[in-house]
Design an enzyme around this catalytic site. Structure first.
Site, PDB file in Angstrom:
ATOM      1  NE  ARG A   1      -4.153  -1.255   1.303  1.00  0.00           N
ATOM      2  CZ  ARG A   1      -5.404  -2.106   2.188  1.00  0.00           C
ATOM      3  NH1 ARG A   1      -4.767  -1.973   4.016  1.00  0.00           N
ATOM      4  NH2 ARG A   1      -5.909  -3.234   1.906  1.00  0.00           N
TER       5      ARG A   1
ATOM      6  CE  LYS B   1     -21.861 -15.201   4.610  1.00  0.00           C
ATOM      7  NZ  LYS B   1     -22.075 -14.822   6.100  1.00  0.00           N
TER       8      LYS B   1
ATOM      9  N   GLY C   1     -10.115  -7.396  -3.527  1.00  0.00           N
ATOM     10  CA  GLY C   1     -10.291  -8.327  -1.821  1.00  0.00           C
ATOM     11  C   GLY C   1      -8.944  -9.457  -2.360  1.00  0.00           C
TER      12      GLY C   1
ATOM     13  N   GLY D   1     -13.849  -4.456   0.767  1.00  0.00           N
ATOM     14  CA  GLY D   1     -15.634  -3.334   0.251  1.00  0.00           C
ATOM     15  C   GLY D   1     -15.917  -1.751  -0.873  1.00  0.00           C
TER      16      GLY D   1
HETATM   17  P1  AMP Z   1     -15.260 -13.759  -0.565  1.00  0.00           P
HETATM   18  O1  AMP Z   1     -14.722 -12.723  -0.126  1.00  0.00           O
HETATM   19  O2  AMP Z   1     -17.286 -13.693  -0.771  1.00  0.00           O
HETATM   20  O3  AMP Z   1     -14.856 -13.345  -1.822  1.00  0.00           O
HETATM   21  O4  AMP Z   1     -15.503 -15.173  -0.561  1.00  0.00           O
HETATM   22  C1  AMP Z   1     -13.446 -15.155   0.196  1.00  0.00           C
HETATM   23  C2  AMP Z   1     -13.493 -16.232   0.249  1.00  0.00           C
HETATM   24  O5  AMP Z   1     -14.291 -17.446   0.325  1.00  0.00           O
HETATM   25  C3  AMP Z   1     -12.355 -17.080   0.201  1.00  0.00           C
HETATM   26  O6  AMP Z   1     -12.207 -16.645   1.601  1.00  0.00           O
HETATM   27  C4  AMP Z   1     -12.184 -18.956  -0.248  1.00  0.00           C
HETATM   28  O7  AMP Z   1     -12.227 -19.925   0.766  1.00  0.00           O
HETATM   29  C5  AMP Z   1     -13.685 -18.829   0.172  1.00  0.00           C
HETATM   30  N1  AMP Z   1     -14.371 -20.096  -0.334  1.00  0.00           N
HETATM   31  C6  AMP Z   1     -14.563 -19.843  -1.625  1.00  0.00           C
HETATM   32  N2  AMP Z   1     -15.162 -21.356  -2.493  1.00  0.00           N
HETATM   33  C7  AMP Z   1     -15.338 -21.530  -0.904  1.00  0.00           C
HETATM   34  C8  AMP Z   1     -16.402 -23.299  -0.754  1.00  0.00           C
HETATM   35  N3  AMP Z   1     -16.231 -23.492  -1.740  1.00  0.00           N
HETATM   36  N4  AMP Z   1     -16.279 -24.100   0.157  1.00  0.00           N
HETATM   37  C9  AMP Z   1     -16.185 -22.305   1.754  1.00  0.00           C
HETATM   38  N5  AMP Z   1     -15.484 -21.908   1.720  1.00  0.00           N
HETATM   39  C10 AMP Z   1     -14.911 -21.219   0.402  1.00  0.00           C
END
Ligand code: AMP
Length: 417
Positions: free
Chosen positions: A40, A206, A374, A397
């Site tokens: 950063r 999610k 991210g 974010g």
């Molecule tokens: P996000 O912040 O929503 O982009 O989510 C990122 C996180 O999703 C990472 O830490 C991944 O380990 C997790 N992730 C991705 N695929 C899976 C999965 N199939 N099961 C559980 N966690 C997951």
């Protein structure tokens, strides 16, 4: 409308208050705080070098960590000022507060080309409260305001929003730094008018975190490729068995709505045709929240839509990786947000890495590739492909909110061109 850029301004001899993102990770070593990742700081150098070359008096403000309005010595920006002096190869003065007499005195002594780093703005409660009186104290030493902290642009805090409004109201300029300028160009202009085909890859944990992005991008993209745990909520909505996969059972209606919208608009909407699955087994240990920690054992490829009851989907499978790479090979614009699996575990990183390689290959053939912040940026860095993509966002974010079409307060407060 395009925002005023620091590039457009006469900076000679002006006191320029620059909100940067120096929120770097620190670790204690032998009683001293040491920076463990200086990305950063390095990212701000282009803006800072421009300010110095154009004779500005550069005053840098940032937050670090979450001190919640208290002075927390381990969250001081002093180590950052020391490292910045080395990177710029010139003296950098550090002031142990961000407002008050010491700051006024230090700024009064500055010459064109000088650089001063102020102490953590979040040592004052007025920062996160966007207290007008605190913002006015920050603004009192500025002729010009520049925001280059995209990572906090979605927050209306004193140093990201309040100061900009005050400086502008006084007849001064409030402009984007070079980093925010690029964020607005790529996440904004390029995606508003993408060269086609425009392929979007969405993954992560999610559906609920990304639903607004999905909804908006269905209106713009030619194809959407889904990975990560999010894929299992879509599968469940379509009647498949997902075993112990991470799913949001209460979000299947949202998933069906997205699928219907994509179909109605003729957008290709691809879900995995195979997955890497593993069997969770209680390790006997507890995680930080006191819940049983599961080991993911016996990884294997699972073909088709249904995952057996005792297993969990942890990555996209090889056939899916090939299918996604094929779609990506035709792309002229690519946007990627969210990993394809639990890429932090090397056993489940291949799906994410294969998508990273496919994005790099499309870029080499002339596509513009935009990595939306991210974990996808972490994955590209891990795959050592950061030089092989067009743009990586510096916000997590903030980039998600920007992609959702939300107004970011720290950007809205800057003047239009
Ligand atoms: P996000 O912040 O929503 O982009 O989510 C990122 C996180 O999703 C990472 O830490 C991944 O380990 C997790 N992730 C991705 N695929 C899976 C999965 N199939 N099961 C559980 N966690 C997951």
């Amino acid at each position: 409308m395009a925002k005023l850029s620091v590039n457009d301004l006469d900076l000679q001899g002006k006191r320029v208050f620059v909100r940067v993102d120096f929120n770097v990770p620190l670790e204690e070593k032998d009683g001293q705080m040491v920076i463990t990742d200086e990305t950063r700081i390095r990212e701000t150098l282009k803006t800072l070098e421009l300010l110095i070359a154009r004779g500005a008096k550069t005053i840098l403000a940032s937050h670090l960590g979450r001190p919640d309005g208290q002075v927390v010595p381990s969250m001081s920006l002093a180590p950052v000022a020391t490292r910045l002096a080395e990177l710029l190869n010139r003296p950098v003065r550090f002031v142990e507060d961000c407002v008050g007499e010491a700051v006024e005195k230090a700024v009064a002594q500055m010459q064109p080309g000088d650089v001063t780093v102020l102490e953590n703005v979040r040592f004052h409660a007025g920062e996160e409260a966007n207290d007008p009186a605190f913002a006015a104290r920050l603004a009192s030493i500025a002729d010009i305001y520049v925001n280059d902290a995209f990572g906090t642009a979605h927050r209306a805090h004193a140093s990201t929003e309040g100061v900009a409004r005050i400086v502008t109201a006084r007849g001064g300029s409030s402009a984007a730094g070079l980093l925010i300028d690029r964020e607005l160009k790529f996440l904004g202009d390029e995606l508003d008018h993408p060269a086609r085909p425009f392929v979007v890859i969405l993954g992560g944990a999610k559906v609920s975190d990304k639903i607004q992005v999905i909804d908006r991008l269905i209106e713009k993209a030619d194809a959407i490729l889904i990975g990560g745990a999010m894929a299992y909520t879509f599968k469940l909505a379509l009647g498949a068995k997902v075993g112990l996969s991470l799913v949001e059972k209460d979000k299947t209606d949202i998933a069906l709505h997205a699928l219907a919208k994509a179909k109605a608009r003729g957008v290709k909407f691809l879900l995995p045709v195979d997955n890497i699955v593993a069997t969770p087994v209680d390790s006997g240990k507890k995680d930080k929240k006191g819940r049983p920690k599961m080991d993911l054992t016996q990884p294997r490829v699972n073909i088709g839509d249904n995952i057996p009851d005792a297993e969990e989907g942890v990555d996209i499978g090889p056939a899916t990786a090939i299918a996604y790479a094929e779609v990506l090979s035709t792309a002229k614009t690519v946007l990627w947000n969210g990993p394809m699996g639990i890429f932090e575990d090397p056993r489940f990183a291949e799906g994410t890495f294969s998508v990273a390689r496919a994005v790099a290959a499309a870029t080499a053939k002339g596509a513009k590739s935009i990595i939306g912040g991210g974990d996808s940026v972490k994955a590209i860095n891990k795959a050592k492909l950061s030089d092989a993509v067009t743009f990586m966002s510096t916000g997590g974010g903030a980039s998600l909110e920007f992609l959702e079409g939300k107004v970011l307060p720290g950007v809205a407060a800057l003047q239009d061109k």
